[in-house]
Write an enzyme that holds these catalytic residues in place. Structure first.
Site, PDB file in Angstrom:
ATOM      1  N   LYS A  23      10.668  49.129   4.834  1.00 49.08           N
ATOM      2  CA  LYS A  23       9.224  49.401   4.922  1.00 49.08           C
ATOM      3  C   LYS A  23       8.753  50.215   3.712  1.00 49.08           C
ATOM      4  O   LYS A  23       7.785  49.862   3.058  1.00 49.08           O
ATOM      5  CB  LYS A  23       8.925  50.194   6.208  1.00 49.08           C
ATOM      6  CG  LYS A  23       7.518  50.763   6.249  1.00 49.08           C
ATOM      7  CD  LYS A  23       7.219  51.457   7.552  1.00 49.08           C
ATOM      8  CE  LYS A  23       7.605  52.914   7.630  1.00 49.08           C
ATOM      9  NZ  LYS A  23       6.758  53.825   6.837  1.00 49.08           N
ATOM     10  N   ASN A  24       9.467  51.284   3.426  1.00 47.81           N
ATOM     11  CA  ASN A  24       8.966  52.215   2.413  1.00 47.81           C
ATOM     12  C   ASN A  24       9.188  51.739   0.985  1.00 47.81           C
ATOM     13  O   ASN A  24       8.638  52.330   0.045  1.00 47.81           O
ATOM     14  CB  ASN A  24       9.570  53.607   2.636  1.00 47.81           C
ATOM     15  CG  ASN A  24       8.979  54.258   3.881  1.00 47.81           C
ATOM     16  OD1 ASN A  24       7.988  53.770   4.431  1.00 47.81           O
ATOM     17  ND2 ASN A  24       9.588  55.334   4.336  1.00 47.81           N
ATOM     18  N   ARG A  78      -0.985  56.124   6.351  1.00 46.59           N
ATOM     19  CA  ARG A  78      -0.781  57.093   5.269  1.00 46.59           C
ATOM     20  C   ARG A  78      -0.507  56.385   3.938  1.00 46.59           C
ATOM     21  O   ARG A  78      -0.946  56.808   2.877  1.00 46.59           O
ATOM     22  CB  ARG A  78       0.403  57.993   5.651  1.00 46.59           C
ATOM     23  CG  ARG A  78       0.999  58.817   4.541  1.00 46.59           C
ATOM     24  CD  ARG A  78       0.190  60.063   4.256  1.00 46.59           C
ATOM     25  NE  ARG A  78       0.659  60.749   3.057  1.00 46.59           N
ATOM     26  CZ  ARG A  78       0.155  61.876   2.592  1.00 46.59           C
ATOM     27  NH1 ARG A  78      -0.839  62.447   3.208  1.00 46.59           N
ATOM     28  NH2 ARG A  78       0.617  62.426   1.505  1.00 46.59           N
ATOM     29  N   CYS A 102       1.014  58.974  10.763  1.00 48.69           N
ATOM     30  CA  CYS A 102       1.583  59.572  11.974  1.00 48.69           C
ATOM     31  C   CYS A 102       1.481  61.099  11.939  1.00 48.69           C
ATOM     32  O   CYS A 102       1.325  61.707  10.888  1.00 48.69           O
ATOM     33  CB  CYS A 102       3.013  59.111  12.156  1.00 48.69           C
ATOM     34  SG  CYS A 102       3.970  59.102  10.665  1.00 48.69           S
ATOM     35  N   ARG A 107       0.296  66.881   5.671  1.00 45.84           N
ATOM     36  CA  ARG A 107       0.359  65.808   4.682  1.00 45.84           C
ATOM     37  C   ARG A 107      -0.831  65.797   3.713  1.00 45.84           C
ATOM     38  O   ARG A 107      -1.631  64.859   3.688  1.00 45.84           O
ATOM     39  CB  ARG A 107       0.535  64.457   5.373  1.00 45.84           C
ATOM     40  CG  ARG A 107       1.748  64.466   6.298  1.00 45.84           C
ATOM     41  CD  ARG A 107       2.103  63.110   6.810  1.00 45.84           C
ATOM     42  NE  ARG A 107       2.920  62.377   5.867  1.00 45.84           N
ATOM     43  CZ  ARG A 107       3.391  61.150   6.099  1.00 45.84           C
ATOM     44  NH1 ARG A 107       3.098  60.536   7.204  1.00 45.84           N
ATOM     45  NH2 ARG A 107       4.145  60.549   5.210  1.00 45.84           N
ATOM     46  N   ASP A 303      13.490  61.157   7.951  1.00 42.95           N
ATOM     47  CA  ASP A 303      13.223  60.034   8.864  1.00 42.95           C
ATOM     48  C   ASP A 303      14.403  59.765   9.811  1.00 42.95           C
ATOM     49  O   ASP A 303      14.268  58.985  10.752  1.00 42.95           O
ATOM     50  CB  ASP A 303      12.927  58.767   8.048  1.00 42.95           C
ATOM     51  CG  ASP A 303      11.692  58.929   7.179  1.00 42.95           C
ATOM     52  OD1 ASP A 303      10.814  59.713   7.547  1.00 42.95           O
ATOM     53  OD2 ASP A 303      11.618  58.280   6.123  1.00 42.95           O
ATOM     54  N   ILE A 325      11.214  69.191   5.648  1.00 42.11           N
ATOM     55  CA  ILE A 325      10.166  68.461   4.919  1.00 42.11           C
ATOM     56  C   ILE A 325       8.804  68.524   5.624  1.00 42.11           C
ATOM     57  O   ILE A 325       7.793  68.833   4.997  1.00 42.11           O
ATOM     58  CB  ILE A 325      10.560  66.972   4.708  1.00 42.11           C
ATOM     59  CG1 ILE A 325      11.986  66.862   4.134  1.00 42.11           C
ATOM     60  CG2 ILE A 325       9.536  66.243   3.815  1.00 42.11           C
ATOM     61  CD1 ILE A 325      12.160  67.251   2.701  1.00 42.11           C
ATOM     62  N   ARG A 396       5.069  49.705  13.900  1.00 43.47           N
ATOM     63  CA  ARG A 396       4.663  49.976  12.514  1.00 43.47           C
ATOM     64  C   ARG A 396       5.838  49.829  11.570  1.00 43.47           C
ATOM     65  O   ARG A 396       5.655  49.449  10.415  1.00 43.47           O
ATOM     66  CB  ARG A 396       4.136  51.418  12.382  1.00 43.47           C
ATOM     67  CG  ARG A 396       2.716  51.627  12.848  1.00 43.47           C
ATOM     68  CD  ARG A 396       2.291  53.042  12.541  1.00 43.47           C
ATOM     69  NE  ARG A 396       2.656  53.380  11.176  1.00 43.47           N
ATOM     70  CZ  ARG A 396       3.058  54.580  10.761  1.00 43.47           C
ATOM     71  NH1 ARG A 396       3.100  55.587  11.596  1.00 43.47           N
ATOM     72  NH2 ARG A 396       3.396  54.777   9.507  1.00 43.47           N
TER      73      ARG A 396
HETATM   74  N1  EPU Z   1       3.182  67.099   0.050  1.00 48.47           N
HETATM   75  C1  EPU Z   1       2.233  68.002  -0.369  1.00 48.47           C
HETATM   76  N2  EPU Z   1       1.231  67.537  -1.183  1.00 48.47           N
HETATM   77  C2  EPU Z   1       1.125  66.234  -1.549  1.00 48.47           C
HETATM   78  C3  EPU Z   1       2.111  65.317  -1.103  1.00 48.47           C
HETATM   79  C4  EPU Z   1       3.133  65.787  -0.314  1.00 48.47           C
HETATM   80  O1  EPU Z   1       2.278  69.182  -0.057  1.00 48.47           O
HETATM   81  O2  EPU Z   1       0.178  65.898  -2.267  1.00 48.47           O
HETATM   82  C5  EPU Z   1       4.299  67.586   0.894  1.00 48.47           C
HETATM   83  C6  EPU Z   1       4.355  66.925   2.266  1.00 48.47           C
HETATM   84  O3  EPU Z   1       3.483  67.534   3.175  1.00 48.47           O
HETATM   85  C7  EPU Z   1       5.817  67.097   2.614  1.00 48.47           C
HETATM   86  C8  EPU Z   1       6.513  66.956   1.252  1.00 48.47           C
HETATM   87  O4  EPU Z   1       5.512  67.168   0.277  1.00 48.47           O
HETATM   88  O5  EPU Z   1       6.037  68.374   3.096  1.00 48.47           O
HETATM   89  C9  EPU Z   1       7.167  65.629   0.981  1.00 48.47           C
HETATM   90  O6  EPU Z   1       6.281  64.585   1.327  1.00 48.47           O
HETATM   91  P1  EPU Z   1       6.226  63.217   0.534  1.00 48.47           P
HETATM   92  O7  EPU Z   1       4.942  63.160  -0.230  1.00 48.47           O
HETATM   93  O8  EPU Z   1       7.482  62.961  -0.203  1.00 48.47           O
HETATM   94  O9  EPU Z   1       6.102  62.168   1.736  1.00 48.47           O
HETATM   95  P2  EPU Z   1       5.344  60.809   1.658  1.00 48.47           P
HETATM   96  O10 EPU Z   1       5.467  60.257   0.305  1.00 48.47           O
HETATM   97  O11 EPU Z   1       3.995  60.942   2.253  1.00 48.47           O
HETATM   98  C10 EPU Z   1       7.367  59.262   2.242  1.00 48.47           C
HETATM   99  C11 EPU Z   1       7.677  58.252   3.306  1.00 48.47           C
HETATM  100  C12 EPU Z   1       7.905  58.985   4.615  1.00 48.47           C
HETATM  101  C13 EPU Z   1       9.065  59.956   4.443  1.00 48.47           C
HETATM  102  C14 EPU Z   1       8.747  60.929   3.306  1.00 48.47           C
HETATM  103  C15 EPU Z   1       9.860  61.890   2.990  1.00 48.47           C
HETATM  104  C16 EPU Z   1       6.522  56.241   2.602  1.00 48.47           C
HETATM  105  C17 EPU Z   1       5.420  55.272   2.821  1.00 48.47           C
HETATM  106  N3  EPU Z   1       6.574  57.310   3.422  1.00 48.47           N
HETATM  107  O12 EPU Z   1       6.177  59.923   2.669  1.00 48.47           O
HETATM  108  O13 EPU Z   1       8.233  58.018   5.584  1.00 48.47           O
HETATM  109  O14 EPU Z   1       9.281  60.669   5.633  1.00 48.47           O
HETATM  110  O15 EPU Z   1       8.442  60.183   2.107  1.00 48.47           O
HETATM  111  O16 EPU Z   1      10.986  61.202   2.614  1.00 48.47           O
HETATM  112  O17 EPU Z   1       7.359  56.051   1.729  1.00 48.47           O
HETATM  113  C18 EPU Z   1       8.209  57.026   7.691  1.00 48.47           C
HETATM  114  O18 EPU Z   1       8.603  55.988   7.154  1.00 48.47           O
HETATM  115  O19 EPU Z   1       8.193  57.188   8.941  1.00 48.47           O
HETATM  116  C19 EPU Z   1       7.755  58.110   6.872  1.00 48.47           C
HETATM  117  C20 EPU Z   1       6.998  59.096   7.340  1.00 48.47           C
END
Ligand code: EPU
Length: 416
Positions: A23-24, A78, A102, A107, A303, A325, A396
């Site tokens: 998915k990701n 997201r 979610c 976030r 995850d 995280i 999802r």
């Molecule tokens: N964060 C900030 N500011 C930002 C962006 C992120 O403070 O502008 C913080 C977040 O709140 C979190 C940390 O940085 O504490 C890391 O978040 P990250 O941005 O890496 O997460 P993401 O990119 O939104 C992706 C995956 C998630 C997975 C996380 C961590 C996708 C589409 N989503 O999310 O997957 O948990 O990386 O590995 O790639 C899932 O598939 O269920 C899922 C939530």
């Protein structure tokens, strides 16, 4: 509203199950189609999972008109943030709501916004389009004088942040250096796909990524995108096998992408081996407690935390689960406690699981897709019937999970 009916304790599971496409990895690759001359369907995508998030991403891409992103869809997922960078680079401006998704934490999107500003985009909040009822902010980014390369350091390494800025930099004028990038394998998969189609991205999968910008010249499609197996689904199935399988063969298992999980499973005493891309796992009656801490890749993926916590309920002794995280990713623990698990939530980031405990069937609501899968594992271990609502969350990210688990002997069915 569909529900899953799960009956346990399951007879031991047995047979073969294949890991679906990631998915990701799929979502950013699909979003990157906006960087191509013939977006969004001129590119070819292989091995995409048949899941709700992929459907939402197609709808989102189909609905983009001159940099306007469909807010109803964007608020649901997201990953809608992934289309913002490519749309900005392609159209010169983009309007979008704060992305939904979610309920696993606040976030924010500050690291994205700072990165686009570093490339020359101007940011404003659109008060006229704000969703006042739900108080969701809408943003407008405009690159009046085009986007230029930048030297940008992420405050924290963000996975989709890295993907979003990397895609934007591909069409910017001049070179970019992105520092303190996330290193998740999905980022390298995206960069490889774009490089095969004319982009010049170096270092994806490390902390420093360099991109030679194309000055607005769109990519031409040469090579299809081959989506890799889903490492999170693979890891979750490995955990399921560790507590429930007589002998489970998991096909397309990306073991090289799960170093930390496999080390943790080994330490708990789960019996497994890898053979020609297959992962073979057998339940171990006696499992040992273990402390885990989620981390950015190559650490233990957040995850996988919820399924691992269910495994910890079946291990002898006290396991510390440290979620570093997301601050909302232990919320599901209260439901496991209702099922009979002995868990003390120390604070939003840490829980101690005392095992081994017997679980009993319960009515549950999947708060997010990963906790949803953890509930399925818990329900298969539990005495009696469980009903898991909010199946949309599970759909999802997991393709036909009920059918696939039933095929290996699980007592699970969907009712409407
Ligand atoms: N964060 C900030 N500011 C930002 C962006 C992120 O403070 O502008 C913080 C977040 O709140 C979190 C940390 O940085 O504490 C890391 O978040 P990250 O941005 O890496 O997460 P993401 O990119 O939104 C992706 C995956 C998630 C997975 C996380 C961590 C996708 C589409 N989503 O999310 O997957 O948990 O990386 O590995 O790639 C899932 O598939 O269920 C899922 C939530």
């Amino acid at each position: 509203m569909a529900k899953l009916l799960v009956r346990g304790p399951s007879k031991l599971l047995k047979g073969e199950i294949s890991v679906c496409g990631s998915k990701n990895a799929a979502l950013p690759a699909m979003a990157s189609s906006l960087l191509f001359v013939d977006e969004p369907r001129g590119t070819e995508f292989k091995n995409l999972p048949d899941i709700e998030d992929v459907r939402r991403m197609w709808e989102l891409l189909d609905g983009i008109r001159e940099g306007n992103i469909d807010s109803e869809i964007a608020k649901k997922i997201r990953a809608s943030i992934l289309v913002v960078g490519p749309a900005l680079a392609r159209f010169g401006s983009v309007v979008f709501p704060h992305p939904g998704g979610c309920l696993i934490g606040a976030r924010p999107i500050d690291v994205f916004l700072e990165g686009w500003k570093a490339m020359g985009a101007e940011l404003s909040l659109c008060s006229s389009t704000s969703d006042i009822v739900h108080s969701i902010p809408f943003y407008k980014l405009r690159a009046t004088n085009g986007l230029h390369g930048c030297d940008y350091a992420f405050r924290i390494p963000s996975v989709t942040g890295t993907e979003g800025l990397l895609m934007t930099a591909v069409l910017a004028e001049g070179n970019s250096v992105l520092r303190n990038c996330a290193m998740e394998p999905e980022i390298a998969a995206l960069a490889n796909f774009l490089n095969e189609n004319g982009a010049r991205i170096y270092g994806a999968g490390t902390h420093t990524i360099k991109v030679e910008g194309r000055g607005g010249k769109l990519l031409k499609f040469f090579a299809p995108y081959q989506n890799p197996p889903d490492r999170i689904e693979a890891g979750s199935l490995a955990i399921l096998g560790g507590v429930l399988a007589e002998r489970l063969v998991i096909r397309n298992f990306p073991s090289e992408e799960l170093p930390s999980l496999l080390a943790s499973l080994k330490k708990t005493g789960v019996n497994f081996k890898t053979e020609n891309g297959d992962f073979i796992v057998e339940r171990q009656k006696k499992l040992s407690a273990i402390d885990i801490k989620t981390k950015e890749y190559p650490g233990l993926a957040t995850d996988l935390q919820a399924p691992f916590t269910v495994l910890a309920t079946q291990a002898d002794g006290a396991s510390m689960i440290h979620e570093t995280i997301f601050e909302g990713r232990l919320n599901y623990v209260e439901d496991l406690k209702r099922m009979g698990a002995n868990i003390v939530l120390c604070d939003p980031h840490r829980a101690i699981v005392y095992g081994k405990t017997s679980l009993k069937g319960c009515r549950l609501e999947g708060p997010d897709l990963r906790a949803g899968l953890a509930f399925i594992i818990a329900a298969l271990l539990a005495e009696g019937e469980s009903q898991i609502g909010n199946v949309y969350q599970i759909d999802r990210g997991y393709e036909r999970i009920d059918d696939r688990l039933r095929a290996i002997g699980a007592d699970i069915r969907r009712i409407n």
